[in-house]
Design an enzyme around this catalytic site. Structure first.
Site, PDB file in Angstrom:
ATOM      1  N   TYR A  67       3.329  10.504   4.711  1.00 28.35           N
ATOM      2  CA  TYR A  67       2.602   9.381   5.325  1.00 28.35           C
ATOM      3  C   TYR A  67       1.116   9.670   5.294  1.00 28.35           C
ATOM      4  O   TYR A  67       0.685  10.799   5.583  1.00 28.35           O
ATOM      5  CB  TYR A  67       3.028   9.179   6.792  1.00 28.35           C
ATOM      6  CG  TYR A  67       3.694   7.841   6.981  1.00 28.35           C
ATOM      7  CD1 TYR A  67       2.953   6.671   6.815  1.00 28.35           C
ATOM      8  CD2 TYR A  67       5.042   7.735   7.285  1.00 28.35           C
ATOM      9  CE1 TYR A  67       3.563   5.429   6.945  1.00 28.35           C
ATOM     10  CE2 TYR A  67       5.649   6.492   7.405  1.00 28.35           C
ATOM     11  CZ  TYR A  67       4.901   5.340   7.229  1.00 28.35           C
ATOM     12  OH  TYR A  67       5.490   4.123   7.343  1.00 28.35           O
ATOM     13  N   ARG A 255       4.864   0.718 -11.184  1.00 27.99           N
ATOM     14  CA  ARG A 255       4.806  -0.610 -10.569  1.00 27.99           C
ATOM     15  C   ARG A 255       3.847  -0.572  -9.384  1.00 27.99           C
ATOM     16  O   ARG A 255       4.088   0.155  -8.418  1.00 27.99           O
ATOM     17  CB  ARG A 255       6.216  -0.974 -10.103  1.00 27.99           C
ATOM     18  CG  ARG A 255       6.464  -2.374  -9.718  1.00 27.99           C
ATOM     19  CD  ARG A 255       7.949  -2.675  -9.820  1.00 27.99           C
ATOM     20  NE  ARG A 255       8.317  -2.806 -11.223  1.00 27.99           N
ATOM     21  CZ  ARG A 255       8.140  -3.926 -11.951  1.00 27.99           C
ATOM     22  NH1 ARG A 255       7.647  -5.009 -11.395  1.00 27.99           N
ATOM     23  NH2 ARG A 255       8.486  -3.956 -13.216  1.00 27.99           N
TER      24      ARG A 255
END
Ligand code: PLP
Length: 411
Positions: A67, A255
């Protein structure tokens, strides 16, 4: 997987399927089937490509565990503005990724590498410079624009007041119409870029028009970014205030999305991405984006971009020789639209039939399409994926003849 007419998977870790199957036989099996479909089919979807094994490996790395809400900013403010500890290495990585993308496009624009997709990049870019209800002058979906360029079913069409410029009778963007409407409606933003447009876009002229009416100018170069990076399409940098892109189409990366902005818009863009539109950045995908940027800086990348365009012209030429109609009569980039309006079947019918014989493309609206967007009177054809696999002009001409044979059977 590069530079082979077939599909070279000598570097691809196909054992991954077996590894996944140990935990989930169903998921592993489906991924393996999809891999084989991609390997055996002729892939002509203009928005797709095959990224390198290095990009895939970065995206499947341990960075997926991390994170890192916030931004690295080590260089700009001297400390990081992350909301988590342990970000030393991802900070370095994200800054490196930003630097590499500036190098690819030879620009000093600010870059935000966190958007999870092209749509999210556009969402944040609009938020950075617009308020709900502001006017955007843009290209419609059926003339080649994207859903996020103001379609009524998309957030863009719901949040903003959309006005659209037209294409002329041949399907080219009508710059006179852009100028006339810009002066008429005084938009806050003029937007260009497309999902199905085969011609060079005149960014310089768009930029001039935006200046004349005091509008921001934004380019969504998602489709052509690889061609811009390879020097075979004019660059929007220097003309546009904001440039957005995806990284997975002609760019040939993972992507995801990127936003570039003039330095004075940097803070607004960053806060529109995080905390407004997104939470934690996908650092594994950012690693993939950095690898892609490095690949785009190699001399072979220019060759690839050039071949994509040459192949597309040859492909198009073969269809023209066979008597087909092409929207705008040809192509300058990686894509063209086959016009099926005179045929008794739709773009969807052809897409489905070609699927059965191992050729993958997609149905697409053409300008003034009389069929619904679910049926369409066109198909969109792109050359980036098969160019990556080593197809040359004669290979593409042969595919045109194969598609023609299928169409003759359907008549
Ligand atoms: N912009 C353009 C011009 C596109 O063609 C696309 C996707 O096809 C997007 C944005 C959206 O990208 P994504 O599918 O990553 O949201």
């Amino acid at each position: 997987m590069f530079n082979k007419k077939g599909f070279d998977d000598s570097n691809y870790n196909v054992d991954n399927f077996e590894f996944i199957k140990k935990t989930s036989p169903i998921v592993g099996d489906l991924i393996e089937k999809e891999y084989n479909r991609q390997k055996n089919n002729i892939e002509l979807i203009a928005s797709e490509n095959y990224c390198s094994e290095a990009v895939l490996a970065a995206c499947g790395s341990c960075l997926s565990w991390k994170y890192a809400e916030g931004y690295p900013y080590v260089r700009t403010s001297g400390n990081t503005s992350r909301y988590y500890g342990g970000t030393k290495f991802v900070d370095e990585l994200e800054e490196y990724c930003c630097d590499k993308w500036r190098e690819v496009f030879n620009t000093d624009y600010h870059v935000n590498v966190q958007p999870h997709s092209g749509s999210q990049a556009n969402f944040a870019a609009y938020k950075a410079i617009l308020n709900p209800g502001d006017t955007i002058l843009s290209l419609t979906l059926d003339n080649g624009g994207h859903l996020t360029h103001g379609s009524s079913v998309n957030f863009s069409g719901k949040l903003y007041n959309m006005v659209f410029y037209d294409v002329d009778d041949r399907g080219f963007i009508d710059m006179e119409d852009v100028r006339r409407k810009a002066h008429e409606v005084k938009p806050k933003l003029i937007l260009t870029g497309a999902s199905a447009y085969a011609r060079i876009i005149d960014f310089e002229e768009f930029g001039k028009i935006a200046k004349e009416v005091g509008a921001y100018f934004m380019v969504d170069m998602a489709h052509i970014a690889g061609l811009v990076a390879g020097g075979v399409h004019p660059t929007p940098f220097g003309h546009a205030d904001i440039v957005t892109t995806t990284t997975h189409k002609t760019l040939r990366g993972p992507r995801g999305g990127l936003i570039f902005a003039r330095p004075e818009l940097a803070k607004k863009v960053d806060s529109a991405v995080f905390p407004y539109a997104q939470g934690g950045p996908l650092e594994h995908v950012i690693a993939g984006k950095a690898v892609c940027a490095e690949e785009a800086l190699q001399p072979e990348y220019k060759e690839y971009a050039q071949k994509v365009v040459e192949n597309c012209k040859a492909f198009c030429d073969e269809f023209l020789k066979l008597g087909y109609k092409i929207v705008t009569g040809g192509t300058d980039n990686h894509v063209f639209l086959l016009d099926l309006s005179d045929f008794p079947f739709s773009g969807k019918d052809l897409q489905d039939r070609l699927d059965e014989v191992g050729i993958t493309l997609n149905k697409n609206c053409i300008p003034n399409d009389q069929r619904s967007p679910k049926e369409t009177s066109g198909v969109r054809i792109g050359t980036a994926p098969m160019t990556t696999r080593g197809y040359n002009e004669e290979d593409f001409r042969e595919v045109a003849r194969k598609i023609d044979a299928v169409i003759q059977e359907m008549k």
